[in-house]
Design a protein around this motif. Sequence first.
Motif, short mmCIF file in Angstrom:
data_model
loop_
_atom_site.label_atom_id
_atom_site.label_comp_id
_atom_site.label_asym_id
_atom_site.label_seq_id
_atom_site.Cartn_x
_atom_site.Cartn_y
_atom_site.Cartn_z
N ALA A 192 55.03 94.12 45.13
CA ALA A 192 54.75 93.93 46.80
C ALA A 192 53.40 94.19 47.53
N ASP A 193 52.67 95.19 47.27
CA ASP A 193 51.54 96.28 47.88
C ASP A 193 50.72 95.02 47.26
N ILE A 194 50.22 94.29 46.08
CA ILE A 194 49.82 93.27 45.39
C ILE A 194 50.05 91.67 46.56
N HIS A 195 51.06 91.66 46.71
CA HIS A 195 51.51 90.01 46.90
C HIS A 195 50.68 89.96 48.47
N ARG A 196 50.74 91.32 48.87
CA ARG A 196 50.23 91.88 51.01
C ARG A 196 49.15 91.51 50.47
N THR A 197 48.20 92.07 49.34
CA THR A 197 46.65 91.85 49.52
C THR A 197 46.34 91.06 49.07
N ASP A 198 47.23 89.70 48.65
CA ASP A 198 46.82 87.86 48.68
C ASP A 198 46.80 87.43 50.01
N GLU A 199 47.79 88.07 50.25
CA GLU A 199 47.84 87.20 51.91
C GLU A 199 46.65 87.86 51.97
N ALA A 200 46.66 89.06 52.38
CA ALA A 200 45.00 88.84 52.93
C ALA A 200 43.83 88.38 52.67
N VAL A 201 43.31 88.14 51.67
CA VAL A 201 42.59 88.11 51.29
C VAL A 201 42.32 86.40 51.39
N LYS A 202 43.39 85.45 51.94
CA LYS A 202 43.38 83.81 52.33
C LYS A 202 43.25 84.34 53.50
N ASN A 203 44.17 85.26 54.63
CA ASN A 203 44.09 85.04 56.06
C ASN A 203 42.29 85.01 55.98
N LEU A 233 51.39 99.06 53.35
CA LEU A 233 50.75 99.35 51.43
C LEU A 233 50.75 100.51 51.63
N ALA A 234 51.76 100.78 50.84
CA ALA A 234 53.27 102.14 49.92
C ALA A 234 51.52 102.98 50.11
N ALA A 235 51.10 102.82 48.88
CA ALA A 235 49.74 103.87 48.33
C ALA A 235 48.07 103.47 48.78
N PRO A 236 47.81 104.10 48.06
CA PRO A 236 45.98 103.64 47.55
C PRO A 236 46.10 102.51 46.84
N ILE A 237 44.58 101.78 47.12
CA ILE A 237 44.25 100.65 46.40
C ILE A 237 43.01 101.48 45.65
N VAL A 238 42.89 100.66 44.90
CA VAL A 238 41.47 100.99 43.54
C VAL A 238 40.78 99.65 43.41
N VAL A 239 39.47 99.51 43.88
CA VAL A 239 39.02 98.42 44.13
C VAL A 239 37.82 99.16 42.54
N THR A 240 37.53 97.54 41.60
CA THR A 240 36.87 97.68 40.53
C THR A 240 36.57 96.63 39.72
N ARG A 241 35.83 96.02 39.34
CA ARG A 241 35.00 95.44 38.15
C ARG A 241 35.02 94.91 37.23
N ASP A 242 34.70 94.43 36.53
CA ASP A 242 34.29 94.05 34.74
C ASP A 242 32.49 94.29 35.00
N ILE A 291 41.66 95.79 53.23
CA ILE A 291 42.71 96.49 52.68
C ILE A 291 42.69 98.30 53.09
N ASN A 292 41.39 98.64 53.15
CA ASN A 292 41.76 99.56 53.55
C ASN A 292 42.33 100.19 55.34
N GLU A 293 41.62 99.25 55.93
CA GLU A 293 42.95 98.87 57.29
C GLU A 293 44.26 99.01 57.08
N LEU A 294 44.92 98.53 56.00
CA LEU A 294 46.24 98.37 55.15
C LEU A 294 46.95 98.72 54.71
N VAL A 295 46.01 99.95 53.99
CA VAL A 295 46.56 101.54 53.38
C VAL A 295 46.84 102.02 54.46
#
Length: 569
Positions: free
Chosen positions: A374-385, A446-455, A437-441
């Motif tokens: 559910a945390d990822i689905h919430r962020t999916d919505e956030a990036v679209k908005n 969101l239930a817990a923190p998110i870690v952002v990284t990349r390739d 995302i930080n605001e949502l945390v």
Amino acid sequence: VGSPSTQWLEYQGAPTGTDIECNGWRQEAALRMLNNNLDPEVAERPTDLVVYGGTGRAARNWDAYDAIVDELRSLEDDETLLVQSGKPVGRFKTHERAPRVLIANSNLVGKWDDWDHFHELEAKGLIMYGQMTAGSWAYIGTQGIIQGTFETLAEAARQHFPDRDGLRGTITVTAGLGGMGGAQPLAVTMNNGVCIAAEVDEDRIDRRIETDYCMTKTDDLDEAIELAREAARADESLSIALHMNAADMFDGLREREFVPDVVTDQTSAHDELEGYYPSGYTVSEADALRESDPDQYVAESLETMERHVEGILEMQDAGAVAFEYGNNIRGQVQEHRDVANAFDFPGFVPAYIRPLFCRGKGPFRWVALSGEKADIHRTDEAVKNLFPAKEHLHRWIDLAQERVSFQGLPSRVCWLGYQSGDDPDGLTERARFALRINELVASGELAAPIVVTRDHLDAGSVASPNRETEAMKDGSDAVADWPILNALLNASAGADIVSVHDGGGVGIGNSLHANNHVVLDGSELAAEKARRVFTTDPGIGVARHADAGYEEALEEAAESNVHVPMEEQ
Ligand code: NAD
């Protein structure tokens, strides 16, 4: 590497939920990401500590894994742990805004920078192959590469089949269904096309079918061609795993005078000993030969690779669109088999990705440390908005929700860039989304923190003359200062984990690249780090390409106020 540690056997994947074992979320994120890399659902051979990409490992051996876990559990908020090729080697008091973990993997001094020296040192237990995201604890399974593969094929379709709906009605032939290559069949069908992918290892095929990355399998080339033709004629998407060596498949295609529309490859050709399989053997027979006679294995592996490249070139001559997909198969046969025309087909970066790099665009990925989908689905919505006008991004997020299965910790990838020109606060795309995302945390949505990284494959983080920096406009392909500056800059900007590796994607001595993580725990400190790192990281990508003279990068620098001292328009 020793026997699997009892701690790992107890974890069997990342810890989830809101209770933490470490002294803070930054350390906890590192612990969870390390264990996520080694989750049996995520890693290709976790008991050998192999995550993906041939022999890309997360820790040097099981004792080192245990030591890293112990260090992370007791690491303070103002300390930094040093990891050298998968082994913890030091811990220092730094400060709260500094990275918690600094990692260097597989790096060798130039003159010694090749597989022979690497293997000698590896046998002595002194070094480890970290690939790109394996040794930097940023691998998230095949879902990590899927968007890059999807975007590459979408761009190929735009350039070569502009009148079709993506790849609709076309047949793509490739090989390699490993950790990264396994994304190919799904990326083709997401672009509405048909895919035949050769793979020697039936277990890998079954894994891709179980996780919905591939639809069906056969060991009969005639059947594969027939199924592919029927689906393409009917404009339907289909993916077929073909249990066969890639070089033999190309011989078979030639005999049948069958020319696909697109040809590429993602076998682990970057490593002729432990990645690529020679023809004429089953997987277990080849594995036994590697043990008993490694020289013979390498000779036969390179011979097969030469046939494989000749097959691709013949298909290109017969009208197929061909590109190398970042495994250095062209470089390997040019260097070891004197194939003079190996580079007659292009690499995927100059062909399809560089214009994105010029704008600082790259694979932004985020992971839900809660373990909750559910945390990822919430962020999916956030990036679209947040980006309502980005139709392509909306299509990608919708497709990903529908078609991409989560592996290990729920995660998502989407390519975001710099483009601060249209933001009133001058924030980059990546920074805007990270702050959201930080605001949502912070608000508890969101239930817990998110870690952002990349390739490590990103706009300003890699030097790799046969891949990311192939055919640079100013000839700076082999200049490796950029990834080093990227790591130093992101550490200065306060990223929580920073790493520098040698040899990812294309093999030891062929590349240098850097990566970072930022933990969004809802705090003001996290917001400050996000604002800085997600400006510096894509920003150096724009600067690197502006320095090389690319118009799009110079434009981006001008529009988005990226200060590039000697290049300003
Ligand atoms: P992997 O080692 O997990 O999988 C490689 C697969 O190729 C294995 O399943 C193996 O059985 C199969 N294979 C090897 N030789 C074969 C042959 N002759 N015929 C048929 N199948 C064969 O590796 P991976 O993580 O999937 O990565 C594949 C390659 O792509 C590597 O070289 C990697 O460095 C490169 N790569 C590219 C990108 C990119 O962005 N394009 C990203 C990551 C990795």
